[in-house]
Design a protein around this motif. Structure first.
Motif, PDB file in Angstrom:
ATOM      1  N   PRO A 551     -56.036   8.514  14.136  1.00  0.00           N
ATOM      2  CA  PRO A 551     -56.144   9.165  15.442  1.00  0.00           C
ATOM      3  C   PRO A 551     -56.802  10.540  15.337  1.00  0.00           C
ATOM      4  N   ALA A 552     -57.618  10.859  16.304  1.00  0.00           N
ATOM      5  CA  ALA A 552     -58.285  12.162  16.351  1.00  0.00           C
ATOM      6  C   ALA A 552     -57.346  13.211  16.919  1.00  0.00           C
ATOM      7  N   ALA A 563     -68.972  14.542  24.732  1.00  0.00           N
ATOM      8  CA  ALA A 563     -68.300  13.700  23.751  1.00  0.00           C
ATOM      9  C   ALA A 563     -66.791  13.719  24.007  1.00  0.00           C
ATOM     10  N   ALA A 564     -66.140  12.560  23.833  1.00  0.00           N
ATOM     11  CA  ALA A 564     -64.712  12.459  24.137  1.00  0.00           C
ATOM     12  C   ALA A 564     -63.982  11.764  22.997  1.00  0.00           C
ATOM     13  N   ALA A 565     -62.769  12.248  22.710  1.00  0.00           N
ATOM     14  CA  ALA A 565     -61.934  11.641  21.682  1.00  0.00           C
ATOM     15  C   ALA A 565     -60.530  11.463  22.238  1.00  0.00           C
ATOM     16  N   GLU A 566     -60.033  10.245  22.160  1.00  0.00           N
ATOM     17  CA  GLU A 566     -58.679   9.961  22.619  1.00  0.00           C
ATOM     18  C   GLU A 566     -58.069   8.947  21.682  1.00  0.00           C
ATOM     19  N   GLY A 567     -56.961   9.318  21.064  1.00  0.00           N
ATOM     20  CA  GLY A 567     -56.384   8.444  20.061  1.00  0.00           C
ATOM     21  C   GLY A 567     -57.359   8.259  18.921  1.00  0.00           C
ATOM     22  N   ALA A 568     -57.593   7.027  18.517  1.00  0.00           N
ATOM     23  CA  ALA A 568     -58.544   6.742  17.452  1.00  0.00           C
ATOM     24  C   ALA A 568     -59.937   6.422  17.999  1.00  0.00           C
ATOM     25  N   ARG A 569     -60.124   6.589  19.303  1.00  0.00           N
ATOM     26  CA  ARG A 569     -61.396   6.205  19.922  1.00  0.00           C
ATOM     27  C   ARG A 569     -62.226   7.458  20.214  1.00  0.00           C
ATOM     28  N   VAL A 570     -63.472   7.434  19.773  1.00  0.00           N
ATOM     29  CA  VAL A 570     -64.419   8.526  20.033  1.00  0.00           C
ATOM     30  C   VAL A 570     -65.622   7.932  20.747  1.00  0.00           C
ATOM     31  N   VAL A 571     -65.981   8.530  21.870  1.00  0.00           N
ATOM     32  CA  VAL A 571     -67.133   8.071  22.637  1.00  0.00           C
ATOM     33  C   VAL A 571     -68.209   9.148  22.570  1.00  0.00           C
ATOM     34  N   LEU A 572     -69.378   8.749  22.100  1.00  0.00           N
ATOM     35  CA  LEU A 572     -70.481   9.694  21.960  1.00  0.00           C
ATOM     36  C   LEU A 572     -71.651   9.279  22.843  1.00  0.00           C
ATOM     37  N   ALA A 578     -70.345  14.065  16.383  1.00  0.00           N
ATOM     38  CA  ALA A 578     -69.119  14.852  16.527  1.00  0.00           C
ATOM     39  C   ALA A 578     -68.404  14.896  15.188  1.00  0.00           C
ATOM     40  N   VAL A 579     -67.891  16.069  14.831  1.00  0.00           N
ATOM     41  CA  VAL A 579     -67.038  16.220  13.658  1.00  0.00           C
ATOM     42  C   VAL A 579     -65.603  16.288  14.169  1.00  0.00           C
ATOM     43  N   VAL A 580     -64.796  15.326  13.747  1.00  0.00           N
ATOM     44  CA  VAL A 580     -63.452  15.155  14.294  1.00  0.00           C
ATOM     45  C   VAL A 580     -62.415  15.416  13.208  1.00  0.00           C
ATOM     46  N   ASP A 581     -61.388  16.192  13.555  1.00  0.00           N
ATOM     47  CA  ASP A 581     -60.265  16.432  12.655  1.00  0.00           C
ATOM     48  C   ASP A 581     -59.170  15.425  13.001  1.00  0.00           C
ATOM     49  N   THR A 582     -58.816  14.598  12.026  1.00  0.00           N
ATOM     50  CA  THR A 582     -57.759  13.622  12.272  1.00  0.00           C
ATOM     51  C   THR A 582     -56.388  14.149  11.864  1.00  0.00           C
ATOM     52  N   GLY A 583     -56.355  15.344  11.229  1.00  0.00           N
ATOM     53  CA  GLY A 583     -55.094  15.996  10.893  1.00  0.00           C
ATOM     54  C   GLY A 583     -54.288  15.234   9.867  1.00  0.00           C
ATOM     55  N   GLY A 584     -53.091  15.755   9.594  1.00  0.00           N
ATOM     56  CA  GLY A 584     -52.205  15.092   8.651  1.00  0.00           C
ATOM     57  C   GLY A 584     -52.705  15.236   7.234  1.00  0.00           C
ATOM     58  N   PRO A 585     -51.979  14.652   6.284  1.00  0.00           N
ATOM     59  CA  PRO A 585     -52.396  14.757   4.880  1.00  0.00           C
ATOM     60  C   PRO A 585     -53.688  13.996   4.630  1.00  0.00           C
TER      61      PRO A 585
END
Length: 588
Positions: A551-552, A563-572, A578-585
Motif C-alpha cells: 500500500p502507498a 497523479a493519485a494513490a489509494e491503497g496499493a493502486r496508483v493512477v498516472l 511518481a515516486v511513492v513511499d510505501t512505508g513500513g520496514p
C-alpha cells in the motif's frame, strides 16, 4: 617527465641520430642518456619557449610531453611551473563516485565565450542542480583555430590555449572544489588527431590503425616507454591539476596483448596516488566490449576501473522514449528490453548483436557487482553529436517522457550522468564541429561527414557543415532558456529528483541483487522497487493504473499533479511518473 624550471631539456627519440633543442633562437645539442632518451646540458627557465629538432630536419617540433602550447599545436612548447599556482582547495577531501551525480560539460559550448573562466561563472547552477562531479570533455591541445570536440588532441598534457591554458584549468578545478564539486577529465589515449600529430616522429608511439587514426603501441618494441608516457600523463592530470578522476575514451581501441593490460597497470598506479593524496580518484572507462572485467577489481582478475559507461542502458531508454529503432537501436525495440537492461546492465551479454553481426559481451554478476560501477544516461556528447543534425532528445520527445527518462536514470542503482543542458530540455542542438585551418583537411572532414550520413538517407543540405563557425555557435547553451516554459519546469523536476535521491538513500542503493523492475507486457508501464519506495513510470500516451505490491503511504514526487494513490493502486496520467513511499520496514 616534463620540462620545468632548472631541469635539463629531455626527450625520448630512440631512433634518431641527432637531437637539438631550440631555445631563444639558439640551438643546443642533446646527448644520449640511455634507453632512447636525450638530455641537454642547457637547463630550462619558466616561460622559455622551446622546440626540438630531429636529425637534419629543419622543422622545430613541440615537446611530446609539453605542458603549455600558447601558440597552438604547431608552435613551440613553453616551460611551465606547476608550483607557481597558489591553490585554494586545501580543505578539499575529494568526492567518491558511488552515490554521485555526474554532469558532462564541453567547455567550448557551455558558455558563449567558450572558456574555462567563463564556465566558472555558471558553476552555481550546477550546485543548485545538485551535481557532485563535473566531467569535462577533453581539454588537451588539439588542432584548429579555436573550437572542436577535443577528441582529436595531439599534445595530451597541454591545456587547449583558447580555453585558457593550464592556469585556467587550475582556476576551474579550484572554483569547483570550493563549491563542493569534484572534477573529472575526459582523456584520449587511443589515437591522435589529424592536425599536429608529430608524436610518431619522435619514436614508436603508434603501431597499426584504429577507425580514428594510428593505434597506440602498447605491446610492440619500444612500448615500455609508450606505456609510461600514458601513465605519467594520467597521473600528472590527477596530481598537478588536482583532478578527481579521468574518463578514458574508447578503451576498446587500446590493443594490448601483454599479460598485464595497460588499464590494470594504470588503475594500480592511480590507486597508489590516491592513497598518497588521501582523496579518492576514479577511473571511468568508455568501452564497447560489454565486458564486466572492466570494472572487476584487480584482485579478482579485472582491470579495476571504478566504473564504465553503459551504452546499452542508454539505447534501451532512447528506444523506449523516442521510438527510434534504426541501426544499433533495432535490437532494443522489443518491449521486454528496457526492464531487462535496467536489471542486468547489458542487453548484449553473450547473445547475438544484429548491428555487429555476431554474439557480443558477457553477463554482469549482479550479486557481486554494484550498480554504481555503470554510468546511466539519457544523453551524452556521442549520442547527440553523432546524429546528422546533432538534435537532442527534447527535439523529438515530449517533456513528459523526458521526465520519465530522468526518473528512471536518477532513481536507478547506477551512477547517473546528465549532459549539459539536458536538465532544462535545451532546444539548442549539439552537432559535430571542428575548426581546422588546413583547407584540405577541413574539406576532407566536411565531405566525410556528409558521405557518412548520405548512406543513412540524409541530403547533403541537411547535414551541418562541421567547419562553419555557425555550427559551433548553434551548439552554445542558451542560458535564458531555464527561466522560460517549458524549460523551467523540466529544470525544477531534475532538481527535485536529485534532491530526493540525496534525501532518500534507497534511491542510490547500488545493490543490483536487491533491485527489481516490474513491467507491463507492452513495456510502457514500469515500477522500480527501491527498498520501501516504488518508482512508477507510465510511458504510454494514455492514463494507466498500477497495482503495487504494498500500500502507498504518500507520493513523494510526481511529474503530474493529478497523479493519485489509494491503497496499493496508483493512477498516472499519460507520460508521467511518481515516486511513492510505501512505508513500513524495507522488504528483505
Amino acid at each position: 617527465m616534463s620540462t620545468r624550471e632548472g631541469d635539463p631539456f629531455e626527450v625520448w627519440a630512440p631512433d634518431r641520430g641527432r637531437v637539438r633543442v631550440r631555445v631563444g633562437g639558439a640551438d643546443h645539442p642533446l646527448r644520449p642518456a640511455g634507453g632512447g632518451w636525450w638530455r641537454s646540458d642547457t637547463t630550462a627557465r619558466t616561460g622559455d619557449d622551446y622546440a626540438f629538432l630531429l636529425d637534419d630536419d629543419p622543422t622545430p617540433l613541440p615537446d611530446p610531453r609539453s605542458l603549455h602550447q600558447p601558440a597552438g599545436v604547431h608552435g613551440p612548447s613553453r616551460v611551465y611551473d606547476h608550483t607557481a599556482y597558489t591553490w585554494g582547495d586545501s580543505a578539499w577531501t575529494g568526492r567518491a563516485l558511488p552515490g554521485s551525480v555526474l554532469y558532462e560539460l564541453h567547455v567550448g559550448t557551455f558558455t558563449p565565450e567558450g572558456t574555462l573562466d567563463a564556465a566558472i561563472g555558471r558553476l552555481d547552477h550546477l550546485v543548485d542542480l545538485g551535481v557532485d562531479l563535473v566531467e569535462l570533455m577533453p581539454v588537451n591541445a588539439f588542432g584548429g583555430a579555436d573550437h572542436g570536440w577535443g577528441y582529436d588532441g595531439v599534445l595530451w598534457g597541454a591545456v587547449h590555449e583558447p580555453y585558457g591554458g593550464p592556469d585556467a584549468l587550475k582556476r576551474f578545478v579550484d572554483a569547483c572544489h570550493r563549491r563542493g564539486l569534484g572534477v573529472l577529465l575526459d582523456v584520449v589515449y587511443n589515437h591522435l588527431g589529424p592536425d599536429g600529430a608529430y608524436l610518431p616522429r619522435f619514436g614508436p608511439y603508434f603501431a597499426g590503425e584504429t577507425a580514428w587514426g594510428p593505434s597506440l603501441n602498447l605491446d610492440g618494441p619500444g612500448s615500455d616507454e609508450v606505456r609510461r608516457y600514458v601513465i605519467d600523463n594520467a597521473l600528472g592530470w590527477l596530481r598537478d591539476f588536482h583532478l578527481d578522476g579521468l574518463r578514458l575514451d574508447a578503451v576498446h581501441a587500446l590493443r594490448d596483448s601483454r599479460a598485464r593490460h595497460l588499464l590494470t597497470e594504470l588503475s594500480a598506479e592511480v590507486d597508489a596516488l590516491a592513497a598518497g593524496l588521501r582523496r579518492p580518484l576514479s577511473l571511468i572507462a568508455e568501452s564497447d566490449l560489454n565486458d564486466p572485467r572492466m570494472v572487476t577489481p584487480r584482485e579478482a582478475g579485472g582491470h579495476g576501473m571504478a566504473a564504465q559507461w553503459s551504452d546499452d542502458l542508454h539505447h534501451a531508454l532512447h528506444c523506449a522514449l523516442t521510438g527510434e529503432d534504426h541501426g544499433y537501436y533495432a535490437d532494443f525495440r522489443p518491449p521486454e528490453v528496457l526492464p531487462r537492461v535496467l536489471r542486468r546492465v547489458f542487453l548484449h551479454d553473450g547473445g547475438y548483436s544484429s548491428f555487429r553481426g555476431r554474439t557480443h559481451g558477457a553477463p554482469v554478476d549482479t550479486a557481486a557487482t554494484p550498480g554504481h560501477r555503470f554510468l546511466a544516461y539519457l544523453q551524452n556528447h556521442d549520442q547527440i553529436g553523432n546524429r546528422a543534425q546533432g538534435d537532442r532528445m527534447a527535439a523529438r520527445t515530449s517533456t513528459g517522457l523526458l521526465a520519465c527518462g530522468a526518473a528512471l536514470v536518477l532513481c536507478s542503482p547506477y551512477t547517473p550522468m546528465i549532459f549539459m543542458g539536458e536538465e532544462w530540455a535545451a532546444a539548442t542542438p549539439w552537432p559535430f564541429f571542428a575548426s581546422f585551418t588546413d583547407p584540405g583537411l577541413a574539406d576532407g572532414v566536411r565531405r566525410g561527414r556528409r558521405r557518412e550520413f548520405a548512406a543513412m538517407g540524409w541530403a547533403e543540405s541537411e547535414v551541418p557543415d562541421p567547419i562553419d563557425p555557425d555550427t559551433r555557435r548553434s551548439a552554445v547553451l542558451c542560458w535564458d532558456e531555464p527561466e522560460r516554459p517549458p524549460h523551467k519546469a523540466v529544470l525544477g523536476l531534475y532538481r527535485d529528483l536529485i534532491a530526493l535521491r540525496r534525501a532518500r538513500p534507497e534511491l542510490a542503493d547500488p545493490r543490483l541483487d536487491r533491485f527489481t523492475v516490474e513491467a507491463d507486457p507492452d513495456g510502457r508501464g514500469l515500477v522500480l522497487h527501491r527498498s520501501v519506495l516504488r518508482v512508477a513510470c507510465n510511458l504510454d500516451g494514455a492514463e494507466r493504473a498500477f497495482t503495487l505490491d504494498r500500500p502507498a503511504r504518500r507520493v513523494l514526487l510526481t511529474s503530474a499533479p493529478e497523479a493519485a494513490a489509494e491503497g496499493a493502486r496508483v493512477v498516472l496520467p499519460a507520460e508521467s511518473f511518481a515516486v511513492v513511499d510505501t512505508g513500513g520496514p524495507a522488504p528483505t
